[in-house]
Structures are given as structure tokens and as C-alpha cells.
Design an enzyme around this catalytic site. Structure first.
Site, PDB file in Angstrom:
ATOM      1  N   SER A  38      -1.389   0.489   1.516  1.00 45.15           N
ATOM      2  CA  SER A  38      -1.565   1.402   0.403  1.00 45.15           C
ATOM      3  C   SER A  38      -2.456   0.703  -0.493  1.00 45.15           C
ATOM      4  O   SER A  38      -3.712   0.567  -0.119  1.00 45.15           O
ATOM      5  CB  SER A  38      -0.144   1.334  -0.314  1.00 45.15           C
ATOM      6  OG  SER A  38      -0.168   2.563  -1.122  1.00 45.15           O
ATOM      7  N   ASP A  49       1.879  11.369   5.625  1.00 42.85           N
ATOM      8  CA  ASP A  49       1.859  10.878   4.348  1.00 42.85           C
ATOM      9  C   ASP A  49       1.590  11.603   3.195  1.00 42.85           C
ATOM     10  O   ASP A  49       0.386  12.144   2.848  1.00 42.85           O
ATOM     11  CB  ASP A  49       0.864   9.821   4.312  1.00 42.85           C
ATOM     12  CG  ASP A  49       0.606   8.743   3.072  1.00 42.85           C
ATOM     13  OD1 ASP A  49       1.305   9.086   2.243  1.00 42.85           O
ATOM     14  OD2 ASP A  49       0.491   7.414   3.576  1.00 42.85           O
ATOM     15  N   HIS A  80       4.315   7.628   4.527  1.00 43.61           N
ATOM     16  CA  HIS A  80       3.514   6.597   3.833  1.00 43.61           C
ATOM     17  C   HIS A  80       3.979   5.220   4.421  1.00 43.61           C
ATOM     18  O   HIS A  80       3.477   4.116   4.559  1.00 43.61           O
ATOM     19  CB  HIS A  80       3.613   6.407   2.341  1.00 43.61           C
ATOM     20  CG  HIS A  80       2.756   5.693   1.585  1.00 43.61           C
ATOM     21  ND1 HIS A  80       1.383   5.487   2.080  1.00 43.61           N
ATOM     22  CD2 HIS A  80       2.902   4.771   0.865  1.00 43.61           C
ATOM     23  CE1 HIS A  80       0.788   4.502   1.267  1.00 43.61           C
ATOM     24  NE2 HIS A  80       1.631   4.051   0.394  1.00 43.61           N
TER      25      HIS A  80
END
Length: 722
Positions: free
Chosen positions: A592, A667, A699
Site C-alpha cells: 500500500s 482492490d 487490498h
């Protein structure tokens, strides 16, 4: 013969010890749950302050129960509800009490909407009669008892409903809810993700008013994701997602009168962009409303009289960067309130009267309050968690409302988290450190004295020790004029005269922390596995991370990725100068924000890093959502260079080392668009790299064998390229 037996037994013992020392951690063990620890699920104090409730699941019978225990003895005193005794329910996943604990909401089915929101089937369980009532035949969101326990409000298809538990009648509060257009009573995607709440309605104390937020997202741009599934044709998920600089939902405040069955708007007399919190005070007609501008650096706290429609600003807070939103607002009996703020440079506790006049800054010092636990009106004492004893540790304290008589309630160095009894006579302390597995103890709230051990998890530490790994070493490292926190894991047979490849992990997002003195996550066991295979693994929290004061955290304002990347590059250079680090074999990875960072590092630090892994990375801040990105960067229209000078997609021509890019197509947070655009940029720059796409994975990239497959790929890439 006797001597032979002694020698043979000694040989067996020594051989067993050697085998234990050579035992290798495997990915199958890590992702198969071999290193899980025991906790206390859904722990809640009962109103009497003498007992607590815990959710227990019996795997053999696949039934769920909520059992109660005495704090003083820790003995189980009974079962409040057991799904085995309810014909309509096989098992339930969560529970909530009504205020008087006479009823419970039981969730029997939960289907995810986004990361924090769910649709579910819910029942009301009457504790005395053991009768169950289905709240709705439909899958609903956020069912909530009224304070008097006679009603349940919930959201279905973007409209609010109220069900009477006395006669079963249902009132429909709103009628204009429509998918991808109007939402009543729950938040839109970006509020849910970035302001961290889903339920956008609140009951007042008298149970005759419901205040709620209405989201008009009709002009918010849509994002679409293909869902591949298993059918012949894929489907498409379309939802509203405001990217940085784009149109947000128009959010308005309303109140429903249950007696007149009318909805009234509650207008706000200033220009605003967000309403990140609403909460009724102890006065049934007074609603606390937090209102924020688009830059999120100007916050007004209103006290709104929902009957007279009069609103007063009781607190106004500004910041050169941004004002954090939290759930710490607490009303005292006289409607004065407790508030937390960074306005003196560190996060601290403040006490205001009901007009907003400051009565006392309760805590102060060059350290942060990291958790607010509550207020005991009998003792006039506040309970909180802080980093007074070092930013990688957490300790529990209490202090008088007047800022005097502070008490240190935790005693062990590491991470302490407290759950207090309703009357603040006890707390259950959840403690762990890098050398002690999660431990739950019963403690006295008066002086912190440990009374009993509830859960020890001693076997978790023994299991780890059987693999002969070296634990994390904590230290600090001076980088770019700052003392930064660091942990390092070395091979158990570490030889300072040898050179080892270095693998760096970091997240680095604003206010985050990756270097913490706590027990190990699944990733940590992966790092232990890599150390067993001859790697040194390290992590450094650079500028922009949390718990060292506002200035340290907010230095990255308008330049996300600039100072953080500079720090990680300098970390690699500095560690590379150590005799035992091979400076030609330094890698970095992250997920991320961490994937954004590792991508930048392999590009801008191409003379330092020989490999990088980026999982679900942001590759351009122009692709990410409005609330998060603009909080730190303002809009791309205002700060184009801040966006473009720090986004890895613009520097692909600098790639020299080995690069692995991983993303899930499902995601909804960091869209796979980020990686697809990065891939195209790398292709057009004629840069060779590796990539992996996980169909329909969100995600977190998990489900079935997905994590095992992912970490096998990551491990193989490290072994081949570092």
C-alpha cells in the site's frame, strides 16, 4: 551395557536438540495458522462493573455463546446466550447489548460491502424470555438499539428504518435512498475508508430523535471494477469514488422526530466540505457536530439544538497542516466535555465547559496520548494510554480531571492496552513485547496491581524458541539529522565477520508506526524465516511516521514521499556501511503506502537498492481518494508538483534493479489502475520487471491459498534477486 544405554540416551538427547535448532519456519506454517495466539474475543464489561462478557465459538458443534465471568475470580458465572438453545440460529458472529442489557443484537450472516461495512441478518434476543425476533427479512446495515431498548434503527437500501420491539411495526424514516445517488444513515466509500466510520445516524438520550447524515453522491465520478468470478461472463462493480481534486458527496445534516414522523434539515451556516462526526450529548436536544473544510485544517465543533435549530460553535481548531479526527469526545454529567488535540505540538487531553471555554489541559509533555479509555465520574479520573516511556512502547495511566495525581497503571515494558470495567474498578490488560507473547491479566484500576493471569500464551514463545531464531533487536539510527526507531532481525548464527544481504521493510505512511515493541505478526514470522535463510531484515520509521509529535509527523505535508524516501535511501546507505552488510545486496519492500515507498526507492535510489517489491502500491497520488490525499497534499490543482515529483509512475526510466509489482484486481481502495498504469509506463520505458495480478482479490490479497501463493512468490523473488 549400562554405560552404552547412557551414551545412547545422551546421543538421542543431543540429536533432538540439534534437530530442534535446525528446525526451519515454513510458509505453510505461517499461513496455516501455526503461530496464532489466543485472545479474548468481543470482550465487554457488564453494567454492574463486576462481570464481563466474552464471545466463545465451539468449533466441534459450530455453536456460539456469550458467557459471563466475574472479574474478581475470573470464574465463569453463566451463559447469557447460546445459539444451541435457539432454533432459528445455528451460530452468530457478533453481539451488542441494549443499554440496560435486557436485549442483545445477534448477527448471523455478514456480507462485506467495502472494507469496514457489511450487510447482515440480525436478530434481537430477549435475555429474560429467551425469545428471538428477526429485525428484518432483508440484509441490513448498522442495526442500533434506541437508548430505552424499545426500538432498533437500521439502514436498508440507503434508507433508514425504525422497528418497534413492542408491536413489531416499522417506520420508514427516509424514502429517497438510491444506489450511487443518495445515501441516508451510512457513509459513502471515502468517508468509510478515511474517516473510519460507517453508521451515520445517532439516537438521542430520550430515544425520540435520530440525527443522520445524507450523502448526495450523484455528481461524484464513478469507478468500475471487473469481477471475473466463475461464470462465463464477468460482471462489473460500479461505485462512487472521488479521487484527489474531484467532486465529493454533498453531505447534509438532518433530524427525524419519531413522534411527528417528520425529517427536518439542520443547516450549517459556514462553508464546509465534511461532517466527520455527529454525537448527541447528555442533553437530549443537543447534538455535537464536527465540521471540517476541504483542506481538513479548520475544524468547528458545533453544539446544535435539534428542536430550536440553534447552533453554537463551542470549539474552533486550526492547523497549518491538518486536524486529526478521532472518537475521544466525551460528555460529562454537566455537559462539559473531554477532547484530545495536537494543538500544543503533541496529542493531549483537554477539558472544556459546555460553552467551549477551556477549563484545563489535563495532560502535557513532549509525548503523545495514544489511547483514551474513559472517565470515572466517581473518582473524577481519566484513563488513557501514552508513549511517555518511549515511542515504541505503550503504557496505561490514570489522571485526575484537574491534571493532578497521575498514576502509572502498567508495569511491563512493551505494549499495554486496557479494557476497563464499567465502574472502573478493574481493567483487563492486554500486554505483549518482542520477548513476551500476548498476555491478558486482571489488574486493579486503582493502582494497576496485577491480580490474576487470564491468558498467557507461553506456548507461543516456546514454539518460536524451538526454531532457534534471533529476536528483534531495537535501536535508533541517526538519519538526516533525526534519531529514528529501528528494529533488526539477524540470523541466529550471526557472524559479524561475514557479509549478509539486507532486506528492508517499511510502511512510512503519515502517523503510522512499524517499529513497535510488541509480539509478532505473520509478516514477522516470514522475516524470521528469511533470517534463517541468511538475510538480515530491518525496519526504520522515518520522518512522517507517528508518536513523536506533530512536527515530526507533519513535516511531509504537501510532499508525500519526498522526505520519507530520502530517509529510507539514507537508511540503506548507512546500514550498508556496516561491516556485516553487503552494500551491493540491499532490497526493500512494502504494501500500500509501503508499496508506493518501495517503488520510489528502487527508482530514486537506484544506486543503493538492487531489488524492490511493491504490493498494492499507489503509483500516482492523482489516482487516490480525495479525503486521504488532500489531507496531506491539498488538491492536485493547487499542488501539481507535490503530486508529480513524488509519484513513482513519473520516474520509471530510472529503474536499474529487480522490481516485482503485485496487485489484486478487486482492490476498491488502491485501484489496480495504479499498477496497470505503472506497468504500461515501464513497458514504454523498455524496463524489464516482474508482476503478478490476483483476480478479484481486494487490498488485503487473501482467501483460500492466496496468501501462501503470494508469499511463496515474494520469497522466491528475494532468493533469486538478493
Amino acid at each position: 551395557m549400562k554405560n552404552f544405554r547412557v551414551v545412547f540416551l545422551l546421543f538421542i538427547a543431543v540429536s533432538g536438540q540439534l534437530l530442534a535448532q535446525d528446525k526451519q519456519i515454513t510458509l505453510e506454517e505461517i499461513w496455516g495458522g501455526a503461530f496464532r495466539t489466543q485472545g479474548m474475543d468481543a470482550l465487554r464489561s457488564l453494567n454492574n462493573g463486576k462481570q464481563y462478557a466474552v464471545l466463545n465459538f465451539d468449533r466441534a458443534s459450530r455453536t456460539t455463546s456469550v458467557d459471563k465471568y466475574y472479574y474478581e475470580t475470573l470464574e465463569k458465572t453463566g451463559t447469557i446466550v447460546n445459539s444451541e438453545d435457539i432454533a432459528e440460529i445455528q451460530y452468530f458472529l457478533s453481539y451488542e447489548f441494549s443499554d440496560d442489557e435486557s436485549k442483545m443484537l445477534l448477527a448471523t450472516e455478514l456480507n462485506p460491502v467495502f472494507r469496514h461495512s457489511t450487510l447482515g441478518t440480525f436478530y434481537v434476543y430477549d435475555v429474560a424470555s429467551k425469545k428471538v425476533t428477526k429485525v428484518s427479512d432483508d440484509l441490513i446495515q448498522e442495526p442500533t438499539f434506541s437508548p430505552d431498548g424499545k426500538k432498533v434503527a437500521y439502514v436498508f437500501e440507503n434508507n433508514i428504518y425504525v422497528k418497534s420491539l413492542q408491536d413489531g411495526s416499522v417506520q420508514q424514516v427516509t424514502t429517497d435512498g438510491e444506489d450511487n445517488h443518495i445515501i441516508n444513515g451510512v457513509t459513502d466509500w471515502v468517508y468509510e475508508e478515511e474517516f473510519a466510520f460507517v453508521k451515520a445516524f445517532e439516537w438521542n438520550k430520550d430515544s425520540d430523535r435520530i440525527a443522520f447524515l445524507r450523502f448526495d453522491e450523484s455528481e461524484v465520478p464513478e469507478f468500475s471494477m471487473d469481477v471475473y468470478g466463475t461464470a462465463l461472463y464477468p460482471t462489473q462493480d460500479v461505485f462512487k469514488y472521488p479521487k484527489a481534486g474531484e467532486k465529493n458527496s454533498d453531505v447534509t445534516l438532518h433530524v427525524y422526530n419519531l413522534d411527528t414522523e417528520k425529517v427536518s434539515p439542520l443547516p450549517i451556516d459556514i462553508d464546509y466540505e465534511y461532517i466527520p462526526r455527529i454525537e448527541f450529548s447528555n442533553e437530549s436536544s443537543i447534538l455535537a457536530v464536527q465540521v471540517l473544510n476541504r483542506h481538513q485544517n479548520d475544524l468547528n465543533l458545533y453544539f446544535y439544538n435539534v428542536d430550536s435549530k440553534e447552533a453554537n460553535v463551542v470549539l474552533h481548531e486550526t492547523d497549518d497542516a491538518y486536524v486529526d479526527i478521532n472518537d475521544n469526545l466525551t460528555f460529562l454529567d454537566d455537559n462539559s466535555f473531554i477532547w484530545t488535540s495536537e494543538k500544543d505540538g503533541y496529542n493531549h487531553i483537554y477539558h472544556y465547559d459546555k460553552t467551549g471555554k477551556l477549563k484545563k489541559q489535563v495532560t502535557s509533555g513532549n509525548w503523545e496520548v495514544t489511547g483514551y479509555y474513559g472517565y470515572n465520574p466517581k473518582e473524577k479520573r481519566i484513563y488513557y494510554q501514552s508513549v511517555e516511556n518511549g515511542s515504541i512502547d505503550r503504557d496505561v495511566y490514570s489522571i485526575k480531571l484537574n491534571g493532578k495525581s497521575k498514576k502509572h497503571l502498567s508495569s511491563q515494558e512493551g505494549t499495554n492496552r486496557a479494557t476497563f470495567s464499567a465502574d472502573f474498578s478493574y481493567f483487563i490488560n492486554s500486554f505483549s513485547s518482542a520477548t513476551i507473547a500476548p498476555k491478558y491479566t486482571l489488574n486493579s484500576a486503582k493502582d494497576g496491581k496485577e491480580l490474576k493471569v487470564i491468558v498467557a500464551n507461553d506456548e507461543a514463545k516456546e514454539k518460536l524458541e524451538s526454531y532457534n531464531v534471533a529476536m528483534k533487536e531495537f535501536s535508533t539510527i541517526e538519519i538526516n539529522g533525526n534519531e529514528l526507531n529501528m528494529w533488526m532481525i539477524k540470523p541466529a548464527d550471526f557472524d559479524p565477520n561475514k557479509k549478509y544481504p539486507l532486506f528492508l521493510y517499511q510502511y512510512s505512511g503519515p502517523g503510522s508506526q512499524s517499529v513497535a515493541n510488541s509480539w509478532y505478526s505473520s509478516n514477522d514470522y516470514w522475516y524470521f524465516m528469511l533470517a534463517q535463510q541468511g538475510y538480515i531484515v530491518a525496519c526504520v520509521d522515518g520522518r512522517g511516521t507517528g508518536f513523536k509529535g506533530a512536527a515530526f509527523k507533519k513535516v511531509t505535508q504537501k510532499e508525500l514521499g519526498k522526505y520519507e524516501v530520502e530517509d529510507q535511501i539514507e537508511v540503506a546507505k548507512t546500514l550498508g556501511e556496516r561491516n556485516y552488510i553487503d552494500e551491493d545486496r540491499i532490497g526493500i519492500w512494502g504494501w500500500s503506502f509501503g508499496g508506493f515507498m518501495s517503488s520510489n526507492c528502487i527508482l530514486k535510489g537506484n544506486d543503493v537498492f538492487s531489488m524492490a517489491i511493491a504490493v498494492a502500491p499507489v503509483t500516482s497520488w492523482r489516482f487516490y481518494d480525495s479525503i486521504y490525499t488532500e489531507r496531506y497534499m491539498t488538491t492536485p490543482q493547487e499542488n501539481a508538483s507535490g503530486y508529480d515529483d513524488n509519484s513513482p509512475i513519473n520516474f520509471v526510466d530510472q529503474l536499474e534493479g529487480k522490481f516485482l509489482l503485485v496487485h489484486g484486481t478487486g482492490d476498491d481502495n488502491v485501484h489496480v489502475q495504479n499498477s496497470m498504469r505503472m506497468i504500461e509506463a515501464l513497458v514504454q520505458a523498455n524496463k524489464q520487471f516482474d508482476w503478478a495480478i490476483y483476480p478479484d482479490k481486494n487490498h488485503g490479497i487473501y482467501g483460500g491459498n492466496t496468501r501462501l501463493h503470494l508469499y511463496t512468490k515474494l520469497t522466491n523473488f528475494i532468493k533469486e534477486n538478493l
